[in-house]
Design an enzyme around this catalytic site. Sequence first.
Site: not given
Ligand code: NAD
Length: 480
Positions: A248, A282, A461
């Site tokens: 997502e 999001c 989901e």
């Molecule tokens: P992010 O991708 O930076 O981090 C998300 C999670 O991934 C965190 O727990 C982070 O520690 C982990 N992570 C980071 N690098 C990783 C790697 N290499 N391998 C595995 N895990 C890793 O995102 P964010 O800044 O926490 O959240 C914002 C983003 O989330 C925005 O782009 C938003 O649109 C998106 N989002 C999407 C939805 C949806 O349902 N589509 C919902 C909420 C947020």
Amino acid sequence: MKLLNYIDGEMTEPASREYIDNYDPSTGQVYSHIPDSDERDVEAAVAAAEAAFPAWSDTSADVRSAILLRLAALIERDLEKLALAESIDQGKPVSLARAVDIPRAVANFRFYATAAMHLANESHESVGQAAINYTLRQPVGVVGCISPWNLPLYLFTWKIAPAIAAGCTVVAKPSEVTPVTAFELSKLSIEAGLPAGVLNIVHGTGPKVGSAIVAHKNVKAISFTGGTATGEAIARTAAPMFKKLSLELGGKNPNIIFADCNYDEMLATTIRSSFSNQGEICLCGSRIFVERPIYQKFKRDFSERVNALQVGDPLEPATDVGAIVSRPHFDKIMSYIELARQEGGHVLAGGQLVRPDGRCSGGWFIRPTIIEGLPFDCRTNQEEIFGPVVTIMPFDTEEEVLRYANSVRYGLSATVWTESLSRAHHFAAELESGIVWINCWLLRDLRTPFGGVKDSGVGREGGFEALRFFTEEKNVCIKY
Ligand code: NAD
């Protein structure tokens, strides 16, 4: 406050004995420390989850359901405490955490506690071949759940609840930016009597903990919510290992407003769909397209209402817009406002940081920002900002606005405001997104499929989709 991992039913220190600072975004001050875990902690968590899997996957659905219902009741009991923790950790108004985030975490557990009781297997009778097929649906094993910082407990439990309900055991990682309610969930899981190893929560950074979960050969499926770039990195590791993947990812959602809409309802909802949770949802509609006959009126009314929003201390009941989650994210949003100006945008409202008096004077606050005068294809209108920043643009025809709406790489959600039934159906079919809201926004029914198309992700989901994701089908054919 020092947080701990939750591994094999115990609260544990990270193997490194190192901790990362965790900030209160409303003050800019460090207020807690979270484990700086690494692959050793992930290894221990996977081992615990593997050891717990045979017994948990053999536990009857009604027993699993009873434990999850207990967990839901405990979250509900602690609603006030959890809402306060979420607000301090994330920066969102405590009123929002109380009304949306924590109740939704309760609902996630209740929904999947009961859904698990209704999951049925199919059978296919092969008439003429004297055979009958039945399809077993078995939990996939140890799964990884990784979630972001915007709706911390809400999204964390949206993954964990179906995984556990389906009979999987879990290694989960909350965002290192907002870890506190996941830590509270560990304690409540123990209190609810969840057997050791069924849920393991490892705190730490994405590159150390997240990537170790994704790369672990015994983790069979990854359910991830976060940014598109992270999703790409996860897919690169997980796809050659043939793991099941639910991603997502990001969005840049259009909000399309026709002149025939119910104007007052549209205006009130558009305030929410633009700036709820500081625009850090999001599903927020950050590109607002307005049919030309009502463009000037909308621009005036929207700006007036947005200028009246109270920005400041998330713990104050009157606050509408709280703090931006972190300093790096604050800098990113401010840089996009600067980019919008460079691209020729005219700032109608906001556009600047806010320094509240008193305890929040060191926090990261941005006034809700409206920008006009930008073309649909500039960077400001194509890239995800994920903050309290929207653009408004006039349009003349349906074809034109559909082209604008579908021009981005993302396809998570879209909102359409119109009283024309045929136009509503036409747009629902033509918009490139996984979710379309007509005359509403963020109206959720947990049974419905939730997810994006294009670069907003793969998989869905919600409802039975999530239970199917965490299970593997096996067909058994019997000739009689
Ligand atoms: P992010 O991708 O930076 O981090 C998300 C999670 O991934 C965190 O727990 C982070 O520690 C982990 N992570 C980071 N690098 C990783 C790697 N290499 N391998 C595995 N895990 C890793 O995102 P964010 O800044 O926490 O959240 C914002 C983003 O989330 C925005 O782009 C938003 O649109 C998106 N989002 C999407 C939805 C949806 O349902 N589509 C919902 C909420 C947020």
